[in-house]
Scaffold this motif. Structure first.
Motif, PDB file in Angstrom:
ATOM      1  N   LYS A   1      -4.628 -35.017 -13.270  1.00  0.00           N
ATOM      2  CA  LYS A   1      -3.177 -34.878 -13.111  1.00  0.00           C
ATOM      3  C   LYS A   1      -2.414 -36.195 -13.025  1.00  0.00           C
ATOM      4  O   LYS A   1      -1.392 -36.290 -12.352  1.00  0.00           O
TER       5      LYS A   1
ATOM      6  N   GLU B   1       1.459 -35.969 -12.167  1.00  0.00           N
ATOM      7  CA  GLU B   1       2.198 -34.837 -12.724  1.00  0.00           C
ATOM      8  C   GLU B   1       3.054 -34.197 -11.641  1.00  0.00           C
ATOM      9  O   GLU B   1       2.677 -34.173 -10.465  1.00  0.00           O
ATOM     10  N   LYS B   2       4.197 -33.674 -12.035  1.00  0.00           N
ATOM     11  CA  LYS B   2       5.073 -32.988 -11.093  1.00  0.00           C
ATOM     12  C   LYS B   2       4.437 -31.663 -10.687  1.00  0.00           C
ATOM     13  O   LYS B   2       3.819 -30.983 -11.497  1.00  0.00           O
ATOM     14  N   VAL B   3       4.635 -31.326  -9.413  1.00  0.00           N
ATOM     15  CA  VAL B   3       4.149 -30.065  -8.870  1.00  0.00           C
ATOM     16  C   VAL B   3       5.351 -29.292  -8.361  1.00  0.00           C
ATOM     17  O   VAL B   3       6.193 -29.842  -7.656  1.00  0.00           O
TER      18      VAL B   3
ATOM     19  N   ALA C   1      10.505 -29.515  -7.725  1.00  0.00           N
ATOM     20  CA  ALA C   1       9.283 -30.195  -8.150  1.00  0.00           C
ATOM     21  C   ALA C   1       9.122 -31.507  -7.378  1.00  0.00           C
ATOM     22  O   ALA C   1      10.089 -32.216  -7.115  1.00  0.00           O
TER      23      ALA C   1
ATOM     24  N   GLN D   1       6.911 -35.166  -7.236  1.00  0.00           N
ATOM     25  CA  GLN D   1       6.055 -36.070  -7.993  1.00  0.00           C
ATOM     26  C   GLN D   1       5.675 -37.243  -7.105  1.00  0.00           C
ATOM     27  O   GLN D   1       6.532 -37.828  -6.449  1.00  0.00           O
TER      28      GLN D   1
ATOM     29  N   GLU E   1      -4.069 -30.418  -1.749  1.00  0.00           N
ATOM     30  CA  GLU E   1      -3.963 -30.826  -3.156  1.00  0.00           C
ATOM     31  C   GLU E   1      -4.569 -32.213  -3.353  1.00  0.00           C
ATOM     32  O   GLU E   1      -5.315 -32.442  -4.305  1.00  0.00           O
TER      33      GLU E   1
END
Length: 153
Positions: A38, A55-57, A63, A65, A137
């Motif tokens: 990611k 990557e943006k979540v 979102a 980042q 995460e």
């Protein structure tokens, strides 16, 4: 309004490759980063300094980042690769190290240690709810990274 989440991780494992091979891969930041999941963008800022943009979540305006930069130093004789944060780069502060020890001619014991502080634009009321999610995460990404590194050899 923003919250800051602190994360500390330690991992120890063995890679079935020689000390020289493992050190060469881990000291080469772009090559090592290619195994990290990611990563949206890794930017070489010069002088062995890199900006990581993950990557943006999330969705749309919600979102999140992670962006941070570190300067890397490698000392092959000491079996140590370290990274220190670059101030003013992104919303994360990350530091850590790899410590390598040859375990015979074809295996290397590896210790990974990192500390991260991530500031995200969320109300402080959400800290109790979102903090475990962010930590989970991060742990998951690091575990995948370790597995990817083992498989690289």
């Amino acid at each position: 309004m923003a919250i800051t989440v602190s994360i500390e991780l330690n991992r120890e494992f063995e890679i079935p490759a020689s000390y020289d091979e493992v050190f060469e891969l881990l000291a080469d930041v772009p090559r090592s980063a290619s195994h990290f999941p990611k990563v949206d963008k890794l930017t070489d800022l010069g002088d062995n300094t890199y900006r990581w943009e993950m990557e943006k979540v999330g969705v749309d305006k919600h979102a999140i980042q992670s962006v941070y930069a570190c300067v890397y130093r490698a000392d092959k004789d000491a079996g140590k690769i370290t990274w220190e944060p670059v101030s003013g780069e992104g919303n994360g502060v990350v530091s850590g190290s790899w410590t390598l020890v040859a375990n015979g001619a074809s295996a290397t014991s590896v210790k990974f240690k990192t500390s991260a502080q991530l500031t995200v634009p969320l109300p402080s009321l959400l800290k109790l709810a979102i903090s475990p999610v962010i930590k989970h995460e991060f742990n998951s990404l690091v575990d995948t990274y370790m597995n990817n590194l083992r498989q690289a050899f």
